[in-house]
Design a protein around this motif. Structure first.
Motif, PDB file in Angstrom:
ATOM      1  N   ALA A 379       0.833  -1.195   0.000  1.00 47.69           N
ATOM      2  CA  ALA A 379       0.000   0.000   0.000  1.00 47.69           C
ATOM      3  C   ALA A 379       0.873   1.252   0.000  1.00 47.69           C
ATOM      4  O   ALA A 379       2.055   1.202   0.350  1.00 47.69           O
ATOM      5  N   TYR A 386      -0.984  -6.431   0.994  1.00 44.67           N
ATOM      6  CA  TYR A 386      -2.067  -7.355   0.690  1.00 44.67           C
ATOM      7  C   TYR A 386      -1.519  -8.420  -0.257  1.00 44.67           C
ATOM      8  O   TYR A 386      -0.691  -8.132  -1.126  1.00 44.67           O
ATOM      9  N   VAL A 434      -5.088  -0.680  -3.344  1.00 43.20           N
ATOM     10  CA  VAL A 434      -5.786   0.460  -2.757  1.00 43.20           C
ATOM     11  C   VAL A 434      -5.109   1.747  -3.201  1.00 43.20           C
ATOM     12  O   VAL A 434      -3.935   1.764  -3.561  1.00 43.20           O
ATOM     13  N   ALA A 441     -10.931  -0.087  -2.349  1.00 37.49           N
ATOM     14  CA  ALA A 441      -9.993  -1.150  -2.707  1.00 37.49           C
ATOM     15  C   ALA A 441     -10.487  -1.782  -4.001  1.00 37.49           C
ATOM     16  O   ALA A 441     -11.705  -1.894  -4.232  1.00 37.49           O
ATOM     17  N   ARG A 457     -14.726  -3.160  -6.874  1.00 36.41           N
ATOM     18  CA  ARG A 457     -14.227  -2.280  -5.829  1.00 36.41           C
ATOM     19  C   ARG A 457     -15.169  -2.340  -4.630  1.00 36.41           C
ATOM     20  O   ARG A 457     -16.344  -2.671  -4.753  1.00 36.41           O
ATOM     21  N   ILE A 460     -13.243   0.314   1.668  1.00 37.12           N
ATOM     22  CA  ILE A 460     -12.324  -0.500   2.461  1.00 37.12           C
ATOM     23  C   ILE A 460     -12.838  -0.638   3.888  1.00 37.12           C
ATOM     24  O   ILE A 460     -13.076   0.368   4.564  1.00 37.12           O
TER      25      ILE A 460
END
Length: 674
Positions: A379, A386, A434, A441, A457, A460
């Motif tokens: 991120a 992730y 993200v 996300a 999407r 989040i």
């Protein structure tokens, strides 16, 4: 894999007893009879995979992320002994027989002196299914502290291989599986938004990468009729975000980024000017395994991809995925090497001063499993990763997980957390990305898609958000002319060793970078012929993503003009320099290093209290203290002159100490020897 020791995420931790029971998963293999090995494999099926939490619960199945004996039917039997971090009194033992259940003949406990105590014997036919949790519930807690558990097996009881996925002990009666139940949300799919026909089609849409500012979405399409070449291999497509958070109809990304081979974007730098690309591009249009960088040119076009050279990079797998940390100096990748726990693992490599990258290091068993890990994404906070895996407790055959970096080694990570049923399905899920805003996300999934994989999407969930970021952008200018100037910007955390180096070229646009709001930092701005500037920033009071625009003016170095050393003052009658003054003096060192023709005059001053001669001596001592520090940093003694003025040149004539102390100072000026 060494299964996750604590998988918090979206897992039910509610206990059925008023007093929380203590649970421990096996943490070390002490001894075993045999383990499966194959020269073509990594660490799949090894004894180490019995450690930690199970990988195939609640859907039991065969997995390389479990202990499997060397042969399926050994007349001599098999055994394994595992230990736990802390010896404790035990009321319950659970063994996760994920495949070929029914081979266990007895389970013994070992105390702290390795004395053996029988806990239970098992008759043939005890297994109710091919995969199950085999429990031992004792009528009373053990009279001793259990340090280890020994499991003895008769492999002839079950045809074929038997696998053990995990061993756990508890001092309570509550079902241990309550600790690893996945959250159930039958309406989760209603929250997940298919991006529609502007992005998705009946063909494969995968690998979404959203730009840090959240305004561009890059993704890969496979076999789409508008792709380049006769074979319609993977090509990169891009869409721009409209005002109402909707995406415009995607367009094919231009050459040279797209060619007739397989193309994919792996990441975009925080300033949007560097693109990480899968594969190495040949001038003849051919591609090799690897990863490349492309840079945004002044013309608005992207440069021909430049290969990233990684030392001793080898990949036994056909595929690799890559993600670049926001500082541009850390590369995470999936690859299969000799020390992989099984299939593809996630590795890390670091940029060296010669523009090559270090040999990849496995990031460890907290993340990597006996199954394949894939689609890692760092991120914009540089802390949260992730990735996709089937080697942790999940909903389907491949789920998306979150882990956070615990230190600056990039080898220690938090226990992976399943991001939950809003994202993960009972099928394959991956490519989670993200934006810096931390609002949406993006990921790929086949559930309820228009054909093959589609891009979705979600808002989040709070628990899986990256750290809140500030985007700092702006220009560096000449303070006198107000014109933009090239500069080097060092961004450094004031609470950790995190750093970021930015080469600012005003012709390419404003500088821009992302930074976690919870980490105060300073910016050091340097340009040849200018006085170095340092600015401190602290955005810890900001709860949401925001943008900060900075216009940073640098003062040109003028000959024979006096400058006061910032943050450098002295206790009355003392000449010693405090450590707090070092950064200010280091800025002078940088100026002298970058401008070899410059010489420096250092002038010391005191207040007007005390003896005139003593003050004159003290002022010279202060100037010489500064000179000694600069020499210790490599500046030639021949480039530094000193003078002491005593109290003859006060800045303030007040008798108040608060004002008078400003006179106890050191000033410097640059000059050129003719």
């Amino acid at each position: 894999m060494l299964k996750s020791i604590l998988l918090f995420s979206l897992i039910c931790l509610t206990l059925l007893t008023s007093k929380a029971q203590s649970v421990q998963w096996a943490s070390k293999v002490m001894s075993f009879s045999s383990e499966y090995s194959d020269p073509l494999l990594g660490k799949e099926y090894r004894a180490i995979h019995i450690l930690g939490r199970p990988s195939k619960y609640p859907k039991f199945s065969a997995t390389p992320s479990a202990w499997q004996s060397l042969t399926p039917d050994n007349p001599g039997g098999e055994f394994i002994i595992v230990s736990f971090d802390t010896a404790k009194v035990v009321k319950q033992v659970a063994i996760f027989e994920n495949f070929g259940a029914g081979s266990i003949t007895r389970v013994d406990a070992l105390d702290e002196n390795n004395k053996l105590y029988l806990l239970k014997e098992f008759n043939a036919g005890y297994a109710q299914a091919n995969g199950q949790i085999t429990r031992i519930r004792l009528a009373n807690p053990t009279s001793f502290k259990v340090k280890s558990i020994k499991i003895t097996m008769n492999s002839l009881r079950v045809s074929g291989y038997s696998q053990l996925d995990a061993v756990v002990i508890s001092d309570g009666d509550s079902p241990i599986e309550d600790r690893i139940k996945l959250e159930v949300d039958p309406n989760a799919y209603l929250v997940k938004e298919n991006l529609g026909t502007a992005i998705n089609s009946k063909f494969n849409e995968i690998c979404p990468v959203v730009s840090p500012d959240g305004k561009k979405l890059y993704f890969t399409r496979w076999k789409h009729p508008d792709n380049l070449g006769a074979n319609k291999n993977q090509d990169i497509w891009v869409s721009n975000l409209k005002d109402k958070k909707q995406w415009e109809k995607a367009t094919l990304f231009p050459a040279p980024i797209n060619n007739e081979e397989n193309n994919a974007v792996c990441g975009i730098s925080p300033n949007g000017k560097t693109m990480l690309l899968n594969n190495v591009y040949g001038k003849d249009g051919q591609m090799e395994k690897g990863v490349s960088l492309s840079f945004l040119l002044r013309t608005g076009e992207w440069s021909f991809p430049k290969p990233i050279r990684i030392q001793n990079f080898k990949n036994k797998s056909e595929y690799s995925e890559y993600t670049l940390a926001p500082n541009g100096k850390v590369l995470l990748m999936t690859t299969e090497m000799k020390d992989s726990y099984g299939g593809k693992d996630i590795y890390v490599s670091f940029l060296k001063s010669d523009d090559t990258w270090t040999e990849p290091k496995n990031i460890g068993a907290a993340v990597n499993t006996g199954e394949s890990e894939s689609t890692p994404f760092i991120a914009p906070d540089g802390q949260t990763m992730y990735f996709s895996s089937s080697g942790h407790v999940g909903y389907g055959n491949n789920d998306i997980f979150l882990t956070r970096r615990l230190d600056d080694s990039w080898l220690n990570w938090s226990i992976p957390e399943n991001v939950g049923p809003v994202v993960n399905t009972n099928q394959w899920d991956g490519y989670f990305t993200v934006s810096a805003q931390g609002d949406y996300a993006y990921f790929s999934s086949v559930e309820n898609s228009m054909g093959a994989e589609d891009i979705y999407r979600i808002k989040i969930p709070e628990k899986v958000k990256p750290q809140t970021l500030v985007q700092v952008s702006g220009q560096v200018i000449n303070q006198l002319s107000k014109l933009a100037i090239p500069a080097k910007i060092l961004v450094k955390s004031r609470v950790s060793s995190d750093t970021m180096q930015i080469d600012y070229d005003p012709y390419l646009g404003d500088f821009s970078f992302m930074w976690p709001t919870k980490k105060p930092f300073y910016m050091e701005i340097r340009a040849k012929g200018f006085v170095t500037r340092r600015e401190n920033f602290d955005f810890r009071d900001q709860a949401k993503y925001f943008e900060s625009v900075q216009l940073l003016g640098l003062v040109p170095i003028e000959m024979n003009k006096q400058y006061k050393v910032p943050n450098l003052s002295f206790i009355q009658s003392k000449s010693e320099i405090s450590k707090e003054s070092y950064p200010a003096l280091d800025e002078i060192v940088l100026i002298l290093q970058e401008n070899e023709g410059l010489h420096l005059l250092v002038e010391g001053h005191t207040d007007n209290q005390g003896d005139w001669d003593e003050n004159l001596k003290l002022s010279l001592e202060r100037a010489n203290q500064v000179k000694s520090y600069l020499i210790s940093k490599g500046i030639s003694v021949n480039r530094i002159d000193t003078k002491g003025w005593g109290g003859t040149k006060p800045l303030n004539t007040s008798t108040l100490e608060e004002k008078r102390r400003l006179n106890r100072r050191v000033e410097f000026s640059f000059f050129v020897v003719q």
